[in-house]
Structure formats: structure tokens, C-alpha cells
Design an enzyme around this catalytic site. Sequence first.
Site, PDB file in Angstrom:
ATOM      1  N   SER A   1      11.604  -2.890   4.888  1.00 21.16           N
ATOM      2  CA  SER A   1      10.716  -2.207   3.936  1.00 21.16           C
ATOM      3  C   SER A   1      10.952  -2.691   2.515  1.00 21.16           C
ATOM      4  O   SER A   1      10.342  -2.169   1.584  1.00 21.16           O
ATOM      5  CB  SER A   1      10.923  -0.691   4.028  1.00 21.16           C
TER       6      SER A   1
ATOM      7  N   ASN B   1      19.396   8.237   5.171  1.00 23.55           N
ATOM      8  CA  ASN B   1      18.354   9.260   5.321  1.00 23.55           C
ATOM      9  C   ASN B   1      18.294  10.211   4.128  1.00 23.55           C
ATOM     10  O   ASN B   1      17.213  10.547   3.657  1.00 23.55           O
ATOM     11  CB  ASN B   1      18.566  10.038   6.627  1.00 23.55           C
TER      12      ASN B   1
ATOM     13  N   GLN C   1       9.179   5.778   7.230  1.00 25.44           N
ATOM     14  CA  GLN C   1       9.156   4.635   6.309  1.00 25.44           C
ATOM     15  C   GLN C   1       7.712   4.331   5.868  1.00 25.44           C
ATOM     16  O   GLN C   1       7.500   3.737   4.829  1.00 25.44           O
ATOM     17  CB  GLN C   1       9.778   3.409   7.002  1.00 25.44           C
TER      18      GLN C   1
ATOM     19  N   LYS D   1     -28.965  -7.893 -16.284  1.00 24.72           N
ATOM     20  CA  LYS D   1     -28.140  -6.819 -15.745  1.00 24.72           C
ATOM     21  C   LYS D   1     -26.910  -6.481 -16.586  1.00 24.72           C
ATOM     22  O   LYS D   1     -26.279  -7.358 -17.166  1.00 24.72           O
ATOM     23  CB  LYS D   1     -27.661  -7.168 -14.330  1.00 24.72           C
TER      24      LYS D   1
ATOM     25  N   SER E   1     -24.501  -9.867 -14.014  1.00 23.97           N
ATOM     26  CA  SER E   1     -24.832 -10.361 -12.675  1.00 23.97           C
ATOM     27  C   SER E   1     -24.819 -11.876 -12.694  1.00 23.97           C
ATOM     28  O   SER E   1     -25.053 -12.499 -13.728  1.00 23.97           O
ATOM     29  CB  SER E   1     -26.223  -9.840 -12.289  1.00 23.97           C
TER      30      SER E   1
ATOM     31  N   GLU F   1     -18.120   2.309 -10.250  1.00 24.26           N
ATOM     32  CA  GLU F   1     -18.350   2.107  -8.811  1.00 24.26           C
ATOM     33  C   GLU F   1     -17.029   1.857  -8.082  1.00 24.26           C
ATOM     34  O   GLU F   1     -16.811   2.351  -6.967  1.00 24.26           O
ATOM     35  CB  GLU F   1     -19.308   0.940  -8.588  1.00 24.26           C
TER      36      GLU F   1
ATOM     37  N   TYR G   1      15.192  12.722  10.770  1.00 23.96           N
ATOM     38  CA  TYR G   1      14.592  11.460  10.335  1.00 23.96           C
ATOM     39  C   TYR G   1      14.077  10.660  11.535  1.00 23.96           C
ATOM     40  O   TYR G   1      14.710  10.606  12.587  1.00 23.96           O
ATOM     41  CB  TYR G   1      15.611  10.609   9.562  1.00 23.96           C
TER      42      TYR G   1
ATOM     43  N   THR H   1     -29.653  21.100 -11.162  1.00 21.66           N
ATOM     44  CA  THR H   1     -29.205  21.518  -9.824  1.00 21.66           C
ATOM     45  C   THR H   1     -30.070  20.714  -8.866  1.00 21.66           C
ATOM     46  O   THR H   1     -31.247  20.450  -9.176  1.00 21.66           O
ATOM     47  CB  THR H   1     -29.391  23.030  -9.567  1.00 21.66           C
ATOM     48  N   HIS H   2     -29.519  20.301  -7.762  1.00 24.56           N
ATOM     49  CA  HIS H   2     -30.231  19.424  -6.807  1.00 24.56           C
ATOM     50  C   HIS H   2     -30.722  18.148  -7.488  1.00 24.56           C
ATOM     51  O   HIS H   2     -31.720  17.574  -7.077  1.00 24.56           O
ATOM     52  CB  HIS H   2     -31.431  20.145  -6.169  1.00 24.56           C
TER      53      HIS H   2
ATOM     54  N   ASN I   1     -23.883  -3.969 -15.448  1.00 26.01           N
ATOM     55  CA  ASN I   1     -23.519  -3.094 -14.327  1.00 26.01           C
ATOM     56  C   ASN I   1     -22.289  -2.236 -14.622  1.00 26.01           C
ATOM     57  O   ASN I   1     -21.328  -2.708 -15.230  1.00 26.01           O
ATOM     58  CB  ASN I   1     -23.238  -3.942 -13.078  1.00 26.01           C
TER      59      ASN I   1
HETATM   60  N1  ARG Z   1      13.833   2.115   4.833  1.00 23.90           N
HETATM   61  C1  ARG Z   1      14.028   3.420   5.409  1.00 23.90           C
HETATM   62  C2  ARG Z   1      12.846   4.315   5.024  1.00 23.90           C
HETATM   63  O1  ARG Z   1      12.129   3.988   4.135  1.00 23.90           O
HETATM   64  C3  ARG Z   1      15.281   4.019   4.890  1.00 23.90           C
HETATM   65  C4  ARG Z   1      15.918   4.992   5.793  1.00 23.90           C
HETATM   66  C5  ARG Z   1      16.403   4.355   7.009  1.00 23.90           C
HETATM   67  N2  ARG Z   1      17.194   5.210   7.814  1.00 23.90           N
HETATM   68  C6  ARG Z   1      17.459   4.887   9.090  1.00 23.90           C
HETATM   69  N3  ARG Z   1      18.201   5.683   9.741  1.00 23.90           N
HETATM   70  N4  ARG Z   1      16.940   3.812   9.642  1.00 23.90           N
HETATM   71  O2  ARG Z   1      12.611   5.341   5.625  1.00 23.90           O
END
Ligand code: ARG
Length: 471
Positions: free
Chosen positions: A24, A111, A323, A284, A278, A291, A318, A156-157, A286
Site C-alpha cells: 500500500s 493495526n 487497507q 464558445k 471549443s 461540469e 482488523y 420552482t420546477h 464553456n
Molecule cells: N497497510 C495496512 C493497511 O493499510 C497496514 C496494516 C496492516 N496490518 C496487518 N496486520 N497486515 O491497512
Amino acid sequence: MAEMMWAGRFSKQVDAGVNAFNSSIAFDARMYKHDIQGSIAHATMLGDCGIISKEDSIEIIGGLKEILADIDSGALEFDPNAEDIHMFIEAELTKRLGAVGKRLHTARSRNDQVAVDLRLYLRDEIKEIIGLVRKLAETLIDMAKKHTETVMPGYTHLQRAQPVTFAHHLMAYVWMLIRDIGRLNSTAERMNECPLGCGALAGTTYKTDRMQTSELLGFEMPMQNSLDGVSDRDYCVELCSALSLIMTHLSRFSEEIILWCSWEFKFIELDDAFATGSSIMPQKKNPDITELIRGKTGRVNGDLVTLLTMLKGIPLAYNKDMQEDKEAIFDAVDNVKLCLSTFTPMIATMRVLKENMRNASAKGFINATDCADYLVKKGMPFRDAYKITGTLVAQCIEKNLTLETLPMEDYKAMTDLFTEDVYEAISLDTCVRERKSYGGPSPDAVNQQIRNAELMLECALTDSLVYDFEV
Ligand code: ARG
């Protein structure tokens, strides 16, 4: 590939594809400051409680501060092969300090580490978003102050209904934004409890001081249940839902701006710096920004659904599914910040075409209710007055007239209660000026709501529970 932190239990290196899948760091590296902030608090507590020696604690804190400085300066780059930001920083610490670095992870788990990092990170983001929402609200208030007499049709509407002022219309959005700030603040308040020390799921056997880490990190108190501490992501859902509503407000406003700058309305003109052309049609101009905001609203709503769906089936405590919380909430945060910081200067620089608003107000019989009310004030029951006015409107449409230009004899033909003063009673300025009910569009009433909004904005901000924290 370097040996994994948990290699002791395993007889093989992790598959390269699995490592990439599992990692991650590509998206959680942005929490490096908060990870270090959490680790400094943890190391301080470990030293104070005698779980590690004071010297080791001081050395670890020094090492963490150096890592922070090196990441900030660009001297240290994130390793894309690291499993996550937590592992990366711990490995870097150990690389620099040797055995001492290996003591940091005593009495904690990733965790509770990731749970505290995310709270710290989002607390800062909430503070920044509140500032951006406030800036937009102030911009709208400044503009409203200049347009308390700028008559425009209220709809309204999407049919012209009754007269309002541009100030009144702008202030409607200010109240939405004030509620947005309230939601962000209350989310920040509820999430301001510290999961650090909950460990993997079941606390720890060391004599830790969770009060101390909670206090050091600026939390109100430690979380009460270690299972909840590591597995709660309610605050991500709450924040994302507050962000979805901000986007909803910006999107509704954007839709109006798109309409207003069409030739069909021409109520406003965007500054050239905030519009696009455009590639083929030379005429144009825009409203792309609005948007895109309307489009990105769907994306933030999607982030909210991602979070809710990710959470709904996972058992305590956990699970790696969690993640997936980061990309969703980071995407929502990034996009809301981007939208707010583009939308506000676009609003501040747009030109308000008062004459066109007034001309649109003169058509569409938006004073018909006032015509009926004129008869009611002379004693006629409202339903009879309503019917007579409806007949007069039909006559006007047939003769291509307005209620202001319809001759007196046509009025008199309906009832003798009509006298010359009806023209004054149904003039646009009277219609707006007389709508002075609390919260109404009359200049007096709008000036009052502007004062109240300014007061509320100030309170919402001073009551803010989003804390300043120095690393
Ligand atoms: N990268 C993990 C997350 O974002 C961190 C926690 C990982 N804990 C574990 N027991 N694998 O959740």
C-alpha cells in the site's frame, strides 16, 4: 527483494506479484508525517514507562525526526517495494540505528499504528477542508452584500415563480456550507479518540500508558475497546458522507451556474480565466469547471459506497480489506479540496448581469401571488383572489401584456376592489421589499441573515475541535 519483516515464520520469499498486490506504500506514503508523529509519541511513552530505556527512546525519537527531515527534503525516497509506509519507516530506522530501531515496535501493532495514523492524517485534512469551505462561504457573503437589491426570478420546477434577490439566492448556499462545516467539525470531534495502544486487537501485556500517548497526540481520550480501536473506520464513512454532501452542494450550484451562463439565461458571465473554449466552434465559452465538479460528485459518492461496502461484511477485528479505506477516503478528500479551491475564485470573479436578471423577472408573471395578496389585503378570501388573478394572467397571455401593463378597466372588470394602487403593489421592487418575513428575500431580511451567517461562521470555527499539533 529485501527480506520481509515477518520472514522468520516463512521458508520462501514472497512472490513478487503478491508483494506488489499486497503493498500500500504507493498510496499510504502520504501519511509519513503522521506515522512519525505517532511513533514519536509511542517511543516517548515506552521510555517514560520503562518498557525501553530512556536512552533508546531518545535515540529512536532523534532517528525518526531525521527520517522526517530527509523525506521532507527529498533526501530519502520511498521504497516502492516496501509493504507500506509503516514498514518502510521502521526498516529505515533500523537501517540507521541498528538494534535500537528494532525496539520501536514493542507493545504496538501495525493495526493500531495505521488506525492512529489515519485519524491524525484526516484530522489535518478536515481542518484544511473547513478552511476552504469557510473561504467559499465568505466569498458568497461578500458578493451577497453587493446584491441585496438585485432582483431575480425565484424558480420552482425551473419555472419562474416569485421574485427573490441574487443575494438571497447566494445566501441559500451559505447556509448549506455552514451546515457542512458543522458536519466536518462533529466528525472531527467524534473521531478524536486514540487507538494507539490497542495493539493487534487485544491490547498488550506491557504496562503502557495510553493516556499519555493519547494526550501527546492531541486526542480527547484513548479508545475504550481494543477490538473497536483497531477495526473502527466509521469516521472514514462519516467524513466521506460529509464530503459527499459538500459535493452535492457544489454540484447543485454548478448546475445553476451552467444554466445562468447559457444564452437562454445570461444571468452571469464567467471570467475568461475560469472558462474554456471549443476546438471547433469559435464562439464558445464553456463552463467546464462547473461540469467537472458536477461529474466529480459521482466519484465522491462512489468513494462513500466503496467504504460502506468494504466495511459491511468484515468480522472483528482488523482484516486486510481495510487497507482499501485509504484510496477511497483520500480520493474524496483530494477531489473536494480541488473542487473547492477552483470553484471559489471562479465565483469571486464572475460578472453578475443584473439587467438580465431584472428583465427575466419582468416576464413570467412572478408577481401574480402579490396581485392575489393585494385583493386578500382588501378583504377577499385568498382562493377567490387566486382565481381572479389566474384569469387576469390568462388575459395578459392572450393580449401579450404583463400584469403591470394590463389596463385598469380589465382589472375593474374582475372586481371593484382593484384601484390604481395595484400597479405599485405588483411592481417588482415592492414585491421584493415587502417579502420581509423572517428568512425572506427583502433587503432588510437578507441583511439580517447575512449578519447571522457571519456570526454562525465565527462560532462554527471557534468551536472547532480540530486541533493544531506540532510534530
Ligand atoms: N497497510 C495496512 C493497511 O493499510 C497496514 C496494516 C496492516 N496490518 C496487518 N496486520 N497486515 O491497512
